[in-house]
Design an enzyme around this catalytic site. Structure first.
Site, PDB file in Angstrom:
ATOM      1  N   GLY A 183       2.582  -5.848   7.544  1.00 55.48           N
ATOM      2  CA  GLY A 183       1.718  -4.771   8.010  1.00 55.48           C
ATOM      3  C   GLY A 183       0.786  -4.272   6.924  1.00 55.48           C
ATOM      4  N   ASP A 184       1.351  -3.737   5.820  1.00 55.85           N
ATOM      5  CA  ASP A 184       0.509  -3.275   4.712  1.00 55.85           C
ATOM      6  C   ASP A 184       0.952  -3.928   3.413  1.00 55.85           C
ATOM      7  OD1 ASP A 184       2.934  -2.025   4.592  1.00 55.85           O
ATOM      8  OD2 ASP A 184       2.155  -0.048   4.057  1.00 55.85           O
ATOM      9  N   GLU A 185       1.380  -5.170   3.519  1.00 55.46           N
ATOM     10  CA  GLU A 185       1.852  -5.941   2.361  1.00 55.46           C
ATOM     11  C   GLU A 185       0.916  -7.099   2.102  1.00 55.46           C
ATOM     12  OE1 GLU A 185       6.212  -7.077   1.649  1.00 55.46           O
ATOM     13  OE2 GLU A 185       6.057  -6.535   3.759  1.00 55.46           O
ATOM     14  N   LEU A 222       0.841  -1.204   0.000  1.00 59.18           N
ATOM     15  CA  LEU A 222       0.000   0.000   0.000  1.00 59.18           C
ATOM     16  C   LEU A 222       0.875   1.252   0.000  1.00 59.18           C
ATOM     17  CD1 LEU A 222      -2.820  -0.951   2.537  1.00 59.18           C
ATOM     18  CD2 LEU A 222      -2.650  -1.414   0.081  1.00 59.18           C
ATOM     19  N   ARG A 250      12.040  -3.900   3.699  1.00 58.01           N
ATOM     20  CA  ARG A 250      10.950  -2.980   3.512  1.00 58.01           C
ATOM     21  C   ARG A 250      11.136  -1.667   4.246  1.00 58.01           C
ATOM     22  NH1 ARG A 250       6.447  -2.499   2.513  1.00 58.01           N
ATOM     23  NH2 ARG A 250       5.894  -1.782   4.589  1.00 58.01           N
TER      24      ARG A 250
END
Lengths: 342, 195
Positions: A238-240, A197, A337
């Site tokens: 987390g946002d992957e 995201l 990341r």
């Protein structure tokens, strides 16, 4: 001495009592009191020598002790083993005084240190009930503790075996790894989309984690809706997110699915009074023959493609090609990341 | 029925006949997983099913097994806690017998959802007593008889025990104390610490 306070009566009613004369000399000791110091004849000893008054503080003379009549006394008995007792002194009105003793909270140590039995306590004394309760409750507590440990173990095992991400209801990394291994072992043709995201960190930072969690849930639903029933959507960080698309015969399919996902994610998400605006970057690998591929190389290829999307200005999908890997090696290699701004 | 009760039946099988014997009982009684948790509660139908299965596996009548379980509960090293908690009830055997009326209350004081069958002691002349056991679980009187047999030994008392079954399902243990200080009995150390 009246009949009511005769030593024989007191030995039955309060077997841990002492009788003191007006000089503070012990003239009689109840059977249990004497049992605490078998080597030491209590009768004939001055009370203030046999005992130290710990509280109320400052009581060192007989007159002070007499003045503390009816008060709860905290006493320490001389000799060994150390005995901390509670007591109360009551004058009998004829110059003598009776001191009744008890173990108080140290009852457990008391019965063990002095090998006391039921017969050493007055029939009305609650000491035995107290011992019973302590023992029964400890046994029950131990059984409950063991049950809790077993349940905790079972919960951990279940969590370890779980294939679901609890926040979004999507599959988790474990499930993804498992599926990838299966596809690779079957030498299947399939595609992997690695989705990250964009601007999600800003939502978390400005609107808080509740907003972040809400966004993740909305995004999860969107991804399920924009993929086929045979595809697998997993939240892997987390946002992957990672989508696995089996049986892809045409690169156009991947282009379309990727575009739809990005478009859906770019629809502002209302949260309370705010609108959360995010996007997504996608790196996609299309594996037509997985003979030389491993789970690690597939994920690395998807990561390289994703990195290219990020570099190109986000909100886009990049298809992995070997050239990408070379150019990535030539410039900055994709690191963890944390090095990537989102 | 409370898990403590079911668990003690399981432990009886495992300690006396081995794990495989218990697994056969559990399979026969449909206990799955084949394990009772002492601190959970189970459906009332489970306990009689387990006892029936035990009768089948051991090839012995219910009453005999129940008496054996009673004896096991107060004599096996693994259940020393039960014997100790019972010994808190009385200084001597007679005192202990009188404390049995309080047993369900005492048990509940320790584990609030543990309901033991109610028992009532009646004293008669010449050291005779009857213990009236009123339990939905058939054979509870036999179990108490097993308990009393061992506890009489524990207190060093010689007592004759007999079981009488009354029409309405009530079981009565007739106790005749022959000698109050027949033997030395076992030591009861109030202050012993559970290991």
């Amino acid at each position: 001495m009246s009949a009511a306070t005769s030593p024989e009566v007191l030995d039955v009613l309060c077997p841990m009592h002492l009788v003191l004369d007006s000089e503070g000399i012990i003239t009689h000791a109840g059977p249990t009191a004497q049992k605490l110091r078998p080597e030491m004849d209590l009768v004939g000893l001055p009370f203030m020598e046999a005992f130290t008054v710990m509280r109320p503080r400052g009581i060192t003379t007989l007159a002070q002790l007499w003045a503390a009549r009816h008060l709860k006394l905290h006493l320490e008995m001389s000799g060994t083993p150390p005995a901390r007792l509670k007591g109360v002194l009551a004058p009998d009105g004829q110059g003598d005084a009776i001191v009744n003793l008890s173990f108080g909270i140290s009852i457990l140590d008391g019965v063990r240190d002095y090998a006391l039995t039921n017969a050493d306590f007055a029939a009305t004394d609650l000491a035995i009930e107290m011992l019973y309760l302590v023992e029964a409750k400890s046994a029950a507590m131990e059984a409950s503790r063991k049950l809790n440990l077993r349940l905790q173990g079972a919960k951990n095992a279940a969590e370890e075996q779980a294939y679901t991400d609890t926040l979004t209801g999507l599959k988790n990394r474990r499930a993804l790894d498992h599926l990838l291994e299966q596809l690779l072992a079957a030498d299947a043709a399939f595609a992997v989309m690695h989705i990250d995201l964009d601007y999600f960190k800003a939502v978390n930072d400005t609107l808080g984690h509740a907003a972040g969690d809400h966004v993740l849930q909305v995004v999860a639903t969107a991804m399920i809706e924009e993929t086929r029933g045979t595809d697998t959507v997993a939240r892997v960080g987390g946002d992957e997110f990672t989508v696995i698309l089996p049986q892809v015969n045409d690169i156009d399919v991947l282009e379309r699915v990727g575009r739809r996902i990005i478009e859906r994610i770019e629809v502002p998400i209302p949260f309370n009074d705010a609108l959360c605006e995010i996007s997504a970057s996608i790196g996609t690998v299309w594996i037509q023959s997985s003979k030389s591929a491993t789970r690690e190389t597939v994920m690395e290829d998807a990561d390289i493609a994703l990195y290219a999307s990020k570099n190109e200005g986000r909100a886009r999908q990049t298809m992995y090609t070997p050239e990408l890997r070379e150019s990535a090696n030539a410039t900055t290699p994709p690191k963890g990341r944390s090095d990537r701004s989102s | 029925m409370h898990g403590l009760i079911n668990r003690s039946f399981q432990n009886y099988m495992t300690d006396n006949y081995g794990k495989d014997a218990w697994l056969r009982v559990a399979a026969k009684a449909n206990v799955s997983p084949p394990e009772f948790e002492a601190m959970l509660t189970y459906d009332d139908s489970v306990t009689p099913a387990v006892l029936d299965a035990m009768g089948g596996v051991l090839g012995r009548p219910r009453g005999e097994i129940m008496e054996d379980i009673g004896a096991y509960l107060v004599s096996h090293p693994n259940t020393e806690a039960v014997r100790r908690l019972l010994r808190f009830g009385g200084v001597n055997f007679e005192d202990f017998l009188h404390s049995l009326d309080d047993l369900p209350d005492r048990a509940q004081m320790a584990v609030s959802d543990l309901h033991l069958p109610s028992i009532e002691l009646h004293g008669h002349a010449d050291g005779n007593f009857s213990l009236i056991c009123d339990s939905p679980l058939a054979g509870f009187g036999h179990l108490m008889m097993g308990v009393l047999r061992v506890m009489a030994d524990d207190y060093g008392v010689l007592a004759l025990l007999e079981l009488e079954e009354v029409a309405d399902g009530t079981e009565i243990v007739r106790i005749q104390m022959v000698a109050a200080d027949y033997a030395d009995g076992r030591v009861f150390d109030l202050g012993a610490r559970a290991s």
